[in-house]
Design a protein around this motif. Structure first.
Motif, PDB file in Angstrom:
ATOM      1  N   PRO A  61       0.817  -1.230   0.000  1.00  0.00           N
ATOM      2  CA  PRO A  61       0.000   0.000   0.000  1.00  0.00           C
ATOM      3  C   PRO A  61       0.842   1.268   0.000  1.00  0.00           C
ATOM      4  O   PRO A  61       0.498   2.251  -0.686  1.00  0.00           O
ATOM      5  CB  PRO A  61      -0.830  -0.130   1.283  1.00  0.00           C
ATOM      6  N   GLU A  62       1.942   1.271   0.734  1.00  0.00           N
ATOM      7  CA  GLU A  62       2.765   2.482   0.755  1.00  0.00           C
ATOM      8  C   GLU A  62       3.452   2.726  -0.587  1.00  0.00           C
ATOM      9  O   GLU A  62       3.700   3.884  -0.964  1.00  0.00           O
ATOM     10  CB  GLU A  62       3.810   2.405   1.873  1.00  0.00           C
ATOM     11  N   GLU A  63       3.743   1.639  -1.321  1.00  0.00           N
ATOM     12  CA  GLU A  63       4.335   1.821  -2.645  1.00  0.00           C
ATOM     13  C   GLU A  63       3.324   2.394  -3.628  1.00  0.00           C
ATOM     14  O   GLU A  63       3.654   3.277  -4.446  1.00  0.00           O
ATOM     15  CB  GLU A  63       4.870   0.479  -3.146  1.00  0.00           C
ATOM     16  N   TYR A  64       2.087   1.898  -3.559  1.00  0.00           N
ATOM     17  CA  TYR A  64       1.036   2.488  -4.401  1.00  0.00           C
ATOM     18  C   TYR A  64       0.868   3.976  -4.105  1.00  0.00           C
ATOM     19  O   TYR A  64       0.722   4.796  -5.021  1.00  0.00           O
ATOM     20  CB  TYR A  64      -0.290   1.762  -4.176  1.00  0.00           C
ATOM     21  N   GLU A  65       0.883   4.316  -2.824  1.00  0.00           N
ATOM     22  CA  GLU A  65       0.724   5.718  -2.448  1.00  0.00           C
ATOM     23  C   GLU A  65       1.872   6.566  -2.985  1.00  0.00           C
ATOM     24  O   GLU A  65       1.654   7.679  -3.490  1.00  0.00           O
ATOM     25  CB  GLU A  65       0.649   5.841  -0.914  1.00  0.00           C
ATOM     26  N   ALA A  66       3.093   6.046  -2.918  1.00  0.00           N
ATOM     27  CA  ALA A  66       4.243   6.806  -3.418  1.00  0.00           C
ATOM     28  C   ALA A  66       4.177   6.984  -4.935  1.00  0.00           C
ATOM     29  O   ALA A  66       4.405   8.087  -5.457  1.00  0.00           O
ATOM     30  CB  ALA A  66       5.540   6.092  -3.023  1.00  0.00           C
ATOM     31  N   TYR A  67       3.828   5.917  -5.658  1.00  0.00           N
ATOM     32  CA  TYR A  67       3.741   6.024  -7.119  1.00  0.00           C
ATOM     33  C   TYR A  67       2.601   6.946  -7.537  1.00  0.00           C
ATOM     34  O   TYR A  67       2.755   7.753  -8.471  1.00  0.00           O
ATOM     35  CB  TYR A  67       3.547   4.633  -7.731  1.00  0.00           C
ATOM     36  N   ASN A  68       1.458   6.842  -6.865  1.00  0.00           N
ATOM     37  CA  ASN A  68       0.333   7.721  -7.207  1.00  0.00           C
ATOM     38  C   ASN A  68       0.643   9.177  -6.900  1.00  0.00           C
ATOM     39  O   ASN A  68       0.156  10.080  -7.589  1.00  0.00           O
ATOM     40  CB  ASN A  68      -0.923   7.281  -6.457  1.00  0.00           C
ATOM     41  N   ARG A  69       1.453   9.415  -5.866  1.00  0.00           N
ATOM     42  CA  ARG A  69       1.850  10.790  -5.569  1.00  0.00           C
ATOM     43  C   ARG A  69       2.704  11.357  -6.712  1.00  0.00           C
ATOM     44  O   ARG A  69       2.566  12.526  -7.096  1.00  0.00           O
ATOM     45  CB  ARG A  69       2.619  10.840  -4.253  1.00  0.00           C
ATOM     46  N   VAL A  70       3.600  10.524  -7.245  1.00  0.00           N
ATOM     47  CA  VAL A  70       4.411  10.965  -8.385  1.00  0.00           C
ATOM     48  C   VAL A  70       3.529  11.217  -9.603  1.00  0.00           C
ATOM     49  O   VAL A  70       3.731  12.186 -10.351  1.00  0.00           O
ATOM     50  CB  VAL A  70       5.494   9.915  -8.697  1.00  0.00           C
ATOM     51  N   LEU A  71       2.520  10.366  -9.814  1.00  0.00           N
ATOM     52  CA  LEU A  71       1.630  10.542 -10.962  1.00  0.00           C
ATOM     53  C   LEU A  71       0.752  11.782 -10.815  1.00  0.00           C
ATOM     54  O   LEU A  71       0.415  12.425 -11.816  1.00  0.00           O
ATOM     55  CB  LEU A  71       0.753   9.294 -11.134  1.00  0.00           C
ATOM     56  N   ARG A  72       0.373  12.121  -9.577  1.00  0.00           N
ATOM     57  CA  ARG A  72      -0.447  13.323  -9.366  1.00  0.00           C
ATOM     58  C   ARG A  72       0.379  14.589  -9.491  1.00  0.00           C
ATOM     59  O   ARG A  72      -0.061  15.566 -10.108  1.00  0.00           O
ATOM     60  CB  ARG A  72      -1.106  13.280  -7.978  1.00  0.00           C
ATOM     61  N   GLU A  73       1.552  14.585  -8.860  1.00  0.00           N
ATOM     62  CA  GLU A  73       2.413  15.762  -8.850  1.00  0.00           C
ATOM     63  C   GLU A  73       3.809  15.338  -9.297  1.00  0.00           C
ATOM     64  O   GLU A  73       4.675  15.054  -8.463  1.00  0.00           O
ATOM     65  CB  GLU A  73       2.466  16.383  -7.456  1.00  0.00           C
TER      66      GLU A  73
END
Length: 700
Positions: free
Chosen positions: A545-557
């Motif tokens: 879950p923390e990896e998904y959150e990190a990748y999605n943060r990069v995709l958002r910003e």
């Protein structure tokens, strides 16, 4: 910083004040005890000495006398005053004084029993003398703890004077015993022994007391011991010890002893007054010390507080200004400078690296100068790093553009070779080479995207979503594992079609790489209320879950691309492409355990298209510019040059719906080489005709 020395100064002032105040309090308490318990106990001792003498005379005569009754009344009055003074001074008594005082009160409680024994005829002179001596011994032990002495020298003199008073008590005991013995003209053996002990104790105490007194205070006693009266007393005292009988000349004894006792009282009173004056002067000096230590110390503490507060406020204001400047530099100016540099703006280093304007002490100015130097270094380093990144990006862009041009030329050559080739084996190899070149073109476009530029490919007309998806799949190495579900007929704006193709290709390739080779990657799309959604799902292991959150943060910003993070190159490319067209990309865990990438294309990039009529079985749809499957694969037509693959597109509806035929036995050499060549030549001519028609439609 300022509180610690201030607290230390306050603690030191409190310590000194406590010492001086404790001395003053001891003096006040000692004076109070002396004026109450001390005076009354002294009077009580005098009355007990007189009652002892009268009691010995009564025991010698055998009959009570009026003088004894009057003396007992005076003793009782002195005892009452003593007990009242003890109750009044209870709060001033120290622990070391309570023990001897309790002993005195316990001995005084026996006075009634002593009197009862005397009046009842149960006592003797020696017994009575011993009982009264016990009372007076307890009184003298209490005196030793009662004398106030603010200084050590005064205390030594008071102790010596107290020793001389104890010697005086032994002299009185000798006189009382001799007076009682004069009435019957004899001393018993016990009385002679007691008299001898009294005389020895008197001599010892006189010598000890004189040794402790100063020269000027000792001199009156020395003169007394040399006087005729004292020498007469000493001579008769020695004779009584030697003979065991009272002196024959009673009048001479009484006269000599009376004068010695009176002179002792006078000298003791004189020395007591002298020591009292010294004690008063010492007490006054102690009070002055208390005032100086308390007053001057208090003034110093208050002055320190005022100075510290003013200095602290000024220093606090200077530090607050320095802090504000540092915070502004670290949280606003430098981050804003970095953002501007990342956008490619030109920065004036002299203007941006202004010195921090802070006034104050030399230390604050030095710190401000140091911060200014750090700021200047940071600005220059940021500008230099931005210039380096820009230069490196230009290098990447230049190389990518050159590579892109070469790849376009290579694709054109491959296209021509495919048109001229009729050999199936060679055509298959050319198709594979065409596929590799297409993938190389996508990687070159990735470098252009990371450098901040656009790849350059665009269409004037909208491109169907299915064509975009198929074109993306065609740029993936392991495209045979990708399964595409039916999608609603919608089209993507031509300006975003190439970028969306690249974006989906990166996601599909990532899904094929990080999933088992024997599993399929599913791609599906659907029209939603405010856009179009494309999902790419794999059957891999997924992420935490923390990896998904990190990748999605990069995709958002999407952050600025870090050259050291080359493992996530595709992620940065997807983030840049999504940011360019406001496309939302989300990674989440798939229900099957892998990862699902959801691409949401906003409604402003979507154009709805009507459903196309079903092709007839004998119609050959237009073919794509480049076919990504094997040479013998049947493919569907294209739109604007983007490939599409539809299985069994050339079959009639009856053949599509019919059950698969039974496999026939393998037949070798079914067609001759000439027939195969003619078949592929016809296939090649049909491909060329489809390209020409597609090019004409694109130009239109």
């Amino acid at each position: 910083m300022l509180l610690l020395p201030l607290l230390s100064l306050s603690a030191l002032w409190g310590f000194v004040l406590n010492l001086t105040v404790s001395d003053g309090w001891s003096l006040l308490r000692g004076e109070s005890l002396y004026q109450t318990v001390g005076v009354t106990s002294t009077e009580l001792g005098v009355q007990l000495q007189a009652e002892r003498e009268r009691t010995l005379l009564k025991l010698t005569h055998g009959e009570p006398s009026a003088e004894l009754g009057e003396q007992r009344a005076r003793t009782d009055a002195a005892l009452h005053d003593f007990r009242e003074s003890v109750r009044e001074a209870e709060r001033n008594l120290t622990d070391d004084m309570r023990t001897p005082l309790n002993t005195v009160q316990a001995e005084l409680s026996r006075l009634h029993a002593i009197r009862t024994g005397v009046d009842g005829g149960f006592s003797t002179r020696m017994l009575d003398l011993s009982e009264y001596n016990r009372l007076l011994d307890a009184m003298y032990r209490f005196y030793d703890h009662l004398a106030p002495a603010p200084e050590l020298a005064i205390y030594q003199q008071v102790t010596a004077l107290q020793t001389m008073s104890n010697a005086h008590e032994y002299l009185l005991r000798e006189h009382a015993l001799v007076q009682a013995a004069q009435l019957d003209g004899r001393l018993t053996e016990g009385e002679t022994t007691a008299f001898t002990e009294y005389a020895s104790s008197r001599k010892f105490l006189h010598a000890r007391g004189q040794a402790g007194l100063e020269v000027e205070l000792r001199q009156p006693y020395a003169d007394l011991f040399k006087s005729e009266e004292f020498l007469t007393f000493a001579t008769m005292e020695a004779r009584i010890i030697r003979t065991g009988a009272p002196p024959p000349d009673t009048a001479r004894w009484n006269d000599a002893v009376g004068k010695v006792i009176a002179e002792f009282d006078r000298i003791s009173g004189q020395i007591s007054a002298e020591l009292g004056g010294r004690a008063a002067d010492a007490a006054t000096a102690t009070r002055i010390q208390i005032g100086v230590a308390g007053g001057v110390g208090l003034v110093a503490v208050l002055a320190s507080i005022i100075i510290s507060v003013r200095f602290g406020r000024r220093l606090g204001a200077e530090l607050a200004g320095l802090r504000s400047a540092a915070v502004e530099m670290s949280q606003r100016r430098l981050p804003d400078l970095v953002r501007r540099l990342s956008k490619g703006e030109e920065i004036d280093v002299t203007e941006e690296a202004k010195p921090i304007a802070v006034t104050g002490s030399a230390e604050i100015s030095d710190v401000a100068g140091a911060f200014g130097a750090v700021q200047d270094t940071a600005v220059r380093a940021a500008v230099g790093q931005a210039a380096l990144r820009h230069g490196l990006g230009q290098v990447f862009l230049n190389l990518a553009r050159r590579k892109q041009g070469l790849l376009h030329r290579q694709l054109a050559l491959l296209d021509g070779m495919q048109r001229r080739t009729h050999d199936p084996d060679q055509l298959e190899e050319l198709f594979r080479l065409d596929h590799l070149t297409t993938r190389m073109r996508r990687h070159a476009e990735s470098l252009i995207i990371l450098s901040g530029s656009a790849p350059g490919r665009a269409w004037r007309k909208p491109v169907p979503v299915i064509d975009v998806v198929r074109a993306a799949i065609a740029e993936v190495e392991d495209y045979t594992r990708v399964e595409v579900a039916n999608m609603p007929r919608s089209a993507i704006d031509g300006s975003a079609a190439a970028d969306l193709t690249h974006l989906i290709a990166e996601l599909v390739e990532n899904a094929t790489i990080y999933s088992p080779p024997d599993t399929a990657v599913h791609v599906r799309g659907d029209r939603v209320s405010n856009g179009y959604s494309v999902e790419v799902e794999d059957r891999g292991l997924g992420l935490q879950p923390e990896e998904y959150e990190a990748y999605n943060r990069v995709l958002r910003e999407p952050p600025e691309f870090d050259l050291a993070d080359s493992d996530r190159l595709g992620l940065f490319v997807v983030a840049k492409l999504a940011q360019r067209h406001s496309i939302n990309v989300l990674l989440r865990r798939s229900p099957f355990g892998g990862t699902t990438a959801i691409v949401f294309v906003p409604d402003r990039l979507i154009t709805d298209q009507p459903e196309l009529p079903e092709a007839k079985s004998d119609e050959l749809p237009s073919l794509p510019g480049r076919t990504r499957k094997k040479a013998l694969a049947v493919v569907s037509g294209t739109h604007a040059g983007l490939p599409r693959r539809v299985r069994q597109a050339t079959l009639s509806s009856r053949l599509k719906d019919a059950p698969p035929p039974e496999p026939e036995p393998e037949r070798k050499n079914e067609r001759s080489p000439d027939e195969v060549r003619d078949l592929f030549s016809a296939f090649q001519r049909g491909t060329e005709r489809a390209r020409e028609e597609a090019d004409e439609k694109g130009e239109a």
